[in-house]
Design an enzyme around this catalytic site. Structure first.
Site, PDB file in Angstrom:
ATOM      1  N   LYS A  96       7.409 -25.786  42.695  1.00  0.00           N
ATOM      2  CA  LYS A  96       8.253 -26.932  43.055  1.00  0.00           C
ATOM      3  C   LYS A  96       7.908 -28.205  42.276  1.00  0.00           C
ATOM      4  O   LYS A  96       8.773 -29.018  41.990  1.00  0.00           O
ATOM      5  CB  LYS A  96       8.145 -27.206  44.558  1.00  0.00           C
ATOM      6  CG  LYS A  96       8.651 -26.042  45.416  1.00  0.00           C
ATOM      7  CD  LYS A  96       9.861 -26.444  46.210  1.00  0.00           C
ATOM      8  CE  LYS A  96      10.627 -25.272  46.779  1.00  0.00           C
ATOM      9  NZ  LYS A  96       9.841 -24.311  47.563  1.00  0.00           N
ATOM     10  N   GLU A 141      14.902 -33.414  50.988  1.00  0.00           N
ATOM     11  CA  GLU A 141      14.951 -32.520  52.145  1.00  0.00           C
ATOM     12  C   GLU A 141      13.793 -31.541  51.993  1.00  0.00           C
ATOM     13  O   GLU A 141      13.326 -31.300  50.893  1.00  0.00           O
ATOM     14  CB  GLU A 141      16.278 -31.759  52.165  1.00  0.00           C
ATOM     15  CG  GLU A 141      16.332 -30.480  51.303  1.00  0.00           C
ATOM     16  CD  GLU A 141      16.217 -30.686  49.803  1.00  0.00           C
ATOM     17  OE1 GLU A 141      16.515 -31.813  49.331  1.00  0.00           O
ATOM     18  OE2 GLU A 141      15.819 -29.743  49.089  1.00  0.00           O
ATOM     19  N   SER A 192       5.608 -17.262  42.773  1.00  0.00           N
ATOM     20  CA  SER A 192       6.110 -18.643  42.869  1.00  0.00           C
ATOM     21  C   SER A 192       5.135 -19.598  43.551  1.00  0.00           C
ATOM     22  O   SER A 192       5.154 -20.795  43.298  1.00  0.00           O
ATOM     23  CB  SER A 192       7.451 -18.656  43.612  1.00  0.00           C
ATOM     24  OG  SER A 192       7.341 -17.999  44.864  1.00  0.00           O
TER      25      SER A 192
END
Ligand code: PLP
Length: 400
Positions: free
Chosen positions: A89, A111, A377
């Site tokens: 991220k 968010e 990830s």
């Protein structure tokens, strides 16, 4: 076939910008500004330096010997779990905050579901001294308390959202509502390849560093710059987009993605949007959506908070429809077992999201020499309690 975005912001029939009138100006400004910013020397230099020195890139491409023996092919893991803050991220938030600064914005909103994107956003806001407000469903605030405390420690304000099911989808709606009230000074850092155009393209470009590195690393390790097969998990679709970005139009490369089946795609407890969704509009984009016959968004369900979204990035809706990607649904128990398996075979505890991609290894046939790149990830530190609570799903590795 070209799977990239077209000039109007669509991937085939999916994408676009379906937004309230009040946001037209700021979305239009962003549409005009993003490519010149991303392509400017200034931005590229700052972004590259931060990815290297702050995030810790390039992330390693690791040959997983024992996993390869088990699945009878050559598996390389792309280690996004080793990034600062523990997942892919941060690649995106670093890029978007630089973009926000260049556009003269002073207030950041985001968010978050599991809290990973919220933490990655709060992190870069601390770094750049920007005001940060994060919208998070009240249910998630309770489920993911450590991440809430991390965000607060980093200086962000966390707003618990009490509408709807009080999860990610409601947090997105609330962030869009806030943006409508503060269009002039606020930059909305979207966390995945979703939302109105140009967000899916912005996020995909920010994450494309993953496949940019793959080209160089594969050349070094196997003497050619492409694998036979790419694998990744898919929630909104950002780590998958980054993994496949430079191979999307390269038909030599097979693409296998794993979405969250929850209790099963045929049950009411699933987040498998590509299997179960129908065409509709969610958070500003036309895409596949889990919805009732009269268009009410249905709640997504999976053990993995990061995959718990009833929509899917429009680029992925398009590629799945055109059969460029093969999207498999992986259930909770299969993901848990795969997480334990990687832990014991390679000494890597993956995020439960990433464990969905690992579980897909069991569902695919490989040739003996096949080169498979699978993106891990994120790391599983945040999920240890969930793994322990579900030890009974771990099969042979659960006896301890
Ligand atoms: C958020 C998250 C995901 C899902 O998001 P995508 O946009 O589909 O990548 C997957 N893995 C981890 C570790 C995450 O934090």
């Amino acid at each position: 076939m070209d799977y990239q975005i077209d000039k109007r912001g669509f991937y085939g029939k999916f994408g676009g910008a379906y937004i309230p009138e009040i946001l037209h100006k700021c979305v239009h400004d962003l549409q005009e500004a993003y490519i010149p910013i991303i392509e400017s020397d200034d931005f590229r230099r700052e972004y590259r330096d931060l990815l290297r020195d702050y995030v810790g890139r390039p992330s390693p491409l690791y040959f997983a010997r024992r996993l390869s023996e088990k699945y009878q092919c050559r598996i390389f893991l792309k280690r996004e779990d080793l990034n600062h803050t523990g997942a892919h991220k941060i690649n995106n938030t670093v890029g978007q905050i630089l973009m926000a600064k260049k556009m003269g914005k002073t207030r950041i909103i985001a968010e978050t579901g599991a809290g990973q994107h919220g933490v990655a956003t709060a992190t870069v806001c601390a770094l750049m001294d920007m005001k940060c407000e994060v919208f998070m469903g009240k249910t998630d605030v309770e489920r993911q308390h450590t991440n809430v405390e991390r965000m607060r420690m980093l200086g962000a304000t966390v707003h618990p959202v009490t509408t709807g099911n009080m999860t990610l989808s409601d947090a997105c709606s609330e962030a869009i509502r806030d943006w409508c009230c503060h269009p002039a000074d606020t930059f909305y850092i979207v966390g995945s390849t979703m939302g109105p155009h140009p967000y899916p393209d912005i996020v995909a470009r920010m994450q494309s560093v993953i496949s940019e590195e793959l080209k160089v690393q594969l050349m070094e390790k196997i003497g050619r710059d492409y694998p036979d097969t790419l694998m990744a998990c898919i929630g909104g679709g950002s780590n998958a987009a980054g993994t496949i970005y430079h191979y999307m139009n390269d038909e030599r490369v097979r693409i296998i993605l794993a979405e969250a089946g929850g209790h099963g795609v045929d049950t009411d407890f699933t987040a498998a949007t590509i299997h179960r969704g129908t065409e509709g509009i969610i958070h500003g984009a036309r895409t596949l959506v889990m919805q009732t016959e009269d268009g009410q968004i249905e709640e997504a369900f999976t053990i993995s908070a990061g995959l718990d979204y009833p929509g899917i990035g429009p680029m992925h809706a398009n590629m799945a429809e055109k059969k460029r990607t093969n999207v498999l649904a992986v259930n909770d128990d299969e993901a848990i077992a795969a997480g334990y398996e990687l832990t014991r075979l390679e000494g890597i505890i993956p995020a439960i999201e990433s464990a969905h991609a690992l579980a897909a290894l069991k569902k695919v046939e490989f040739k003996p020499d096949e080169v498979v790149v699978l993106t891990v990830s994120g790391r599983g530190d945040k999920d240890v309690q969930t793994y322990l609570n579900n030890k009974h799903m771990a099969g042979e590795y659960g006896n301890f």
